[in-house]
Design an enzyme around this catalytic site. Sequence first.
Site, mmCIF file in Angstrom:
data_model
loop_
_atom_site.group_PDB
_atom_site.id
_atom_site.type_symbol
_atom_site.label_atom_id
_atom_site.label_comp_id
_atom_site.label_asym_id
_atom_site.label_seq_id
_atom_site.Cartn_x
_atom_site.Cartn_y
_atom_site.Cartn_z
ATOM 1 N N THR A 27 50.647 -46.188 26.761
ATOM 2 C CA THR A 27 50.575 -47.420 25.962
ATOM 3 C C THR A 27 49.177 -47.489 25.365
ATOM 4 O O THR A 27 48.296 -46.702 25.729
ATOM 5 C CB THR A 27 50.772 -48.672 26.847
ATOM 6 O OG1 THR A 27 49.714 -48.707 27.807
ATOM 7 C CG2 THR A 27 52.101 -48.659 27.568
ATOM 8 N N ALA A 60 47.141 -46.927 31.084
ATOM 9 C CA ALA A 60 46.737 -48.292 30.737
ATOM 10 C C ALA A 60 45.312 -48.230 30.190
ATOM 11 O O ALA A 60 44.408 -47.737 30.859
ATOM 12 C CB ALA A 60 46.799 -49.171 31.981
ATOM 13 N N ILE A 86 43.981 -44.444 34.117
ATOM 14 C CA ILE A 86 43.024 -45.198 33.302
ATOM 15 C C ILE A 86 42.771 -44.467 31.983
ATOM 16 O O ILE A 86 42.306 -43.324 31.970
ATOM 17 C CB ILE A 86 41.665 -45.376 34.040
ATOM 18 C CG1 ILE A 86 41.877 -45.884 35.468
ATOM 19 C CG2 ILE A 86 40.760 -46.320 33.253
ATOM 20 C CD1 ILE A 86 42.678 -47.140 35.567
ATOM 21 N N LYS A 87 43.087 -45.161 30.905
ATOM 22 C CA LYS A 87 42.935 -44.546 29.575
ATOM 23 C C LYS A 87 41.588 -44.985 28.990
ATOM 24 O O LYS A 87 41.311 -46.192 28.879
ATOM 25 C CB LYS A 87 44.092 -45.007 28.683
ATOM 26 C CG LYS A 87 44.379 -44.107 27.507
ATOM 27 C CD LYS A 87 45.702 -44.519 26.879
ATOM 28 C CE LYS A 87 46.046 -43.669 25.694
ATOM 29 N NZ LYS A 87 47.217 -44.200 24.967
ATOM 30 N N LEU A 88 40.779 -43.995 28.647
ATOM 31 C CA LEU A 88 39.397 -44.254 28.214
ATOM 32 C C LEU A 88 39.162 -43.643 26.836
ATOM 33 O O LEU A 88 39.619 -42.521 26.578
ATOM 34 C CB LEU A 88 38.421 -43.599 29.199
ATOM 35 C CG LEU A 88 38.530 -44.066 30.659
ATOM 36 C CD1 LEU A 88 37.996 -42.999 31.598
ATOM 37 C CD2 LEU A 88 37.782 -45.383 30.830
#
Length: 217
Positions: A27, A60, A86-88
Site C-alpha cells: 500500500t 505500510a 515498514i515501507k521507507l
Amino acid sequence: MKFFIDTANLDQIKEAQDLGILDGVTTNPSLMAKEGITGTNNILKHYVDICNIVDGDVSAEVISTDFDGMVREGEALADLHDQIVIKLPMIKDGVKACKYFSSKGIKTNVTLVFSPGQALLAAKAGATYVSPFIGRLDDVSTDGLNLIGEIRHIYDNYAFETQILAASIRHTMHIIDCAKLGADVMTGPLSSILGLLKHPLTDIGLEKFLADYNKGN
Ligand code: G3P
C-alpha cells in the site's frame, strides 16, 4: 515469484486471496486515499484489516521524512501486526532508518527506487525488499524493465539477499517480463494478475470439451 497486490481495496485483496495465489499486499498513502481511508487512526485500523485477510507481508508506509520520525512511526506500525513490513522512502534518512530496522530484525521495503545506485544502497542497508517503480519510469520514456535487469545483475554479483519487488506494475506483460528478468516479487493491480488467466484458445477449447461431453448426455 511472489505475487503481491498493490491496493488498499479490501474487496480486491479478498478476491486475490481467495484465488490462492496471493503472497502479500503493498500500500502507499495514495492508494489509501483512493479508498477514502484518511486520518492516522483509520489508516492504522485499515492495515490491521488487511493483515487479517492475507497470510503474507503487508507493506505500510511511513510519512515522516526524518530519521527520528521514521523510527517512531515504523515502530508503531511494526507493533500493529507481525505481518507488517515498514515501507521507507529512498532518501538519506530512509536508508538510515532501513539500517536501524534491519539491525533489529524488522522487515523493510525501500520504496520510490528509480536507479541501480539507489537499489545498491537499499541492499547495503539490509532492506528486505527494494521497490523499483517500473511503470513510472516507462511514463518518462525510460525503460523500467531495464532497471529490473540491472538490479538483478548487481544483487547476484554480491549475493545480496534483498528481494527485488517490481512495483508500479501497470499490466500483465509487465509481470511476464519481470518474471523473465528474475524479479523476486511483483506487486500490481488485481487487473494485471487476472490478465494472466486470459487466452482465447482456453475459452474455445473449454467450450468444445463441454459441448462434446454433452453430446453423450
Ligand atoms: O507499488 C507502487 C505503486 O503503487 C505505484 O504505482 O501506478 O502509481 O506508478 P503507480
